[in-house]
Write an enzyme that holds these catalytic residues in place. Structure first.
Site, short mmCIF file in Angstrom:
data_model
loop_
_atom_site.label_atom_id
_atom_site.label_comp_id
_atom_site.label_asym_id
_atom_site.label_seq_id
_atom_site.Cartn_x
_atom_site.Cartn_y
_atom_site.Cartn_z
N LYS A 23 0.82 -1.15 -0.04
CA LYS A 23 -0.02 -0.04 0.08
C LYS A 23 0.79 1.30 0.11
CE LYS A 23 -0.11 -0.16 4.89
NZ LYS A 23 -0.98 -0.35 6.16
N TYR A 48 14.79 30.66 6.14
CA TYR A 48 13.58 31.58 6.64
C TYR A 48 13.67 31.98 7.96
CZ TYR A 48 11.90 30.73 1.99
OH TYR A 48 11.58 30.69 0.55
C1 LIG Z 1 -0.35 -1.62 6.72
C2 LIG Z 1 -0.76 -2.71 7.48
C3 LIG Z 1 -0.13 -3.86 7.41
C4 LIG Z 1 1.37 -3.90 7.43
O1 LIG Z 1 1.92 -3.72 8.35
P1 LIG Z 1 3.40 -3.66 8.67
O2 LIG Z 1 3.71 -3.13 10.12
O3 LIG Z 1 4.20 -2.71 7.86
O4 LIG Z 1 3.90 -4.99 8.62
C5 LIG Z 1 -0.89 -5.03 7.87
N1 LIG Z 1 -2.06 -5.16 8.10
C6 LIG Z 1 -3.04 -3.96 7.80
C7 LIG Z 1 -4.30 -4.21 7.89
C8 LIG Z 1 -2.38 -2.85 7.68
O5 LIG Z 1 -3.32 -1.89 7.41
#
Ligand SMILES: *Cc1c(COP(=O)(O)O)cnc(C)c1O
Length: 362
Positions: free
Chosen positions: A33, A258
């Site tokens: 994702k 800045y």
């Molecule tokens: C993002 C996510 C993961 C992955 O988590 P990590 O800590 O990166 O391994 C797993 N399950 C869900 C439902 C998530 O949203």
């Protein structure tokens, strides 16, 4: 030039370290994702598929569409599908997590309208994170009617709220117990058995006994376990480097950046780097909280990080124009830098801007 280098050999290494830690039947759901945590969803997913990963997971439908359009045929789970994207999910054979009665009703309508049957779906159970998911009652109600629905239930899952806590943690133990109970209830009332999963990367290090049938792993693949002893086993796959575009000598009392964010305490040499908060180096890294490595020495970010540039103090480093400045690498891990701004590797990675060139080495 600013460049994010992604070493696919390290991804291969992490994939095997994770897999070898699990039981041989445990499936891997690789979480790609948010553009694979900023590192490039298509390239990373293609590599993982080559390695033999069973499932991919994204947060939103469009992220799944991007993978399909790149020719990826592996099953893709969508964690947080929105009602308005129901048709898009179906069009691209993406498998939604059913997490609310409202989403179920809307998605069911689409599946029926398209006269489909056995459409693959997953059930998300809320066991205490209180983010997204069905209550026990809602989940069992769904299971009771499943035989009449045009769905194929692929998996049932939940998500730990505190998987980074090492054992014993009574809160996490209670979530695990709740999930076990749901599993038993589903198994007792459903003929066609789905697979079950609860753990993310940290969970798989801290609660290996709660593996069930699959682990959803994101950050672990990218090289971080959120736990020092396991971090050593994994290899950070991404390194971010830039190079000095200008060097100034400034006198004691002169200001930099800045709002006169830094006043030289003495005659100083400062270097300007072509990376700023638009690229993901948040302002919280300014004021000497963060820094970069130049010729293996720490150069603190002085004053306020600008949108496109930032300045570092190189008074103690004999450096020249075009010298490399390392933001993070295997030797200087991203989680250590992230901590300096009160954040975590996840946020540092996902914030890396589009302007940064990604280079994949294998
Ligand atoms: C993002 C996510 C993961 C992955 O988590 P990590 O800590 O990166 O391994 C797993 N399950 C869900 C439902 C998530 O949203």
């Amino acid at each position: 030039m600013t460049q994010l280098t992604i070493d696919l050999n390290c991804l291969t290494h992490n994939y095997h370290v994770l897999r070898n830690q699990w039981s041989s039947q445990t499936k891997m759901i690789a979480v790609v994702k948010a553009n694979a945590y900023g590192l490039g969803a298509v390239e990373i997913a293609k590599h993982l598929v080559k390695l033999g990963c069973d499932y991919l997971a994204v947060a939103y439908a469009q992220e799944g569409v991007e993978l399909r359009e790149a020719g990826i045929k592996t099953p893709i789970m969508v964690f947080y599908p929105l009602i308005e994207n129901s048709a898009l999910l179906i069009e691209h054979e993406l498998e939604p997590a059913l997490y609310s009665k409202a989403f179920i009703a809307a998605f069911l309508k689409q599946v029926k309208a398209k006269k489909l049957d056995h459409y693959p779906v997953h059930l998300k159970f809320n066991s205490g994170l209180n983010r997204i998911g069905l209550s026990e009652e809602e989940l069992l109600e769904f299971i009771a009617t499943l035989a009449t629905l045009p769905f194929k239930l692929k998996s049932v899952y939940s998500h730990l709220a505190a998987s980074e806590n090492e054992q014993p943690c009574s809160f996490t133990q209670a979530q695990i117990e709740q999930f076990k109970q749901i599993k038993t209830k589903v198994e007792n009332s459903s003929e066609d058995l789905p697979f079950f999963h609860l753990l993310n990367s940290s969970g798989s290090f801290n609660y290996p006994d709660a593996q069930f049938d699959a682990v959803r792993t994101g950050i672990g693949l990218y090289g971080f376990a959120n736990r020092t002893d396991w971090d050593k086993e994994l290899k950070p796959i991404a390194s971010l480097a830039t190079s000095i575009v200008q060097i100034h000598t400034i006198q004691k009392g002169e200001s930099v950046g800045y709002n006169q964010g830094w006043i030289a305490p003495k005659k100083s040499t400062i270097a300007v780097l072509p990376i700023g908060h638009a690229d993901g180096i948040q302002r919280a890294f300014g004021k000497e909280n963060g820094g970069v490595w130049i010729r293996d020495q720490w150069a603190p970010i002085i004053g306020n990080v600008c949108m496109d540039l930032m300045m570092v103090d190189v008074s103690k480093i004999g450096c020249s124009l075009n010298d490399h400045a390392i933001v993070f690498s295997q030797e200087h891990p991203a989680n250590e830098l992230a901590e300096k701004a009160g954040t975590i590797s996840y946020e540092l990675f996902t914030g890396l801007g589009k302007r940064i060139k990604r280079l994949y080495v294998s």
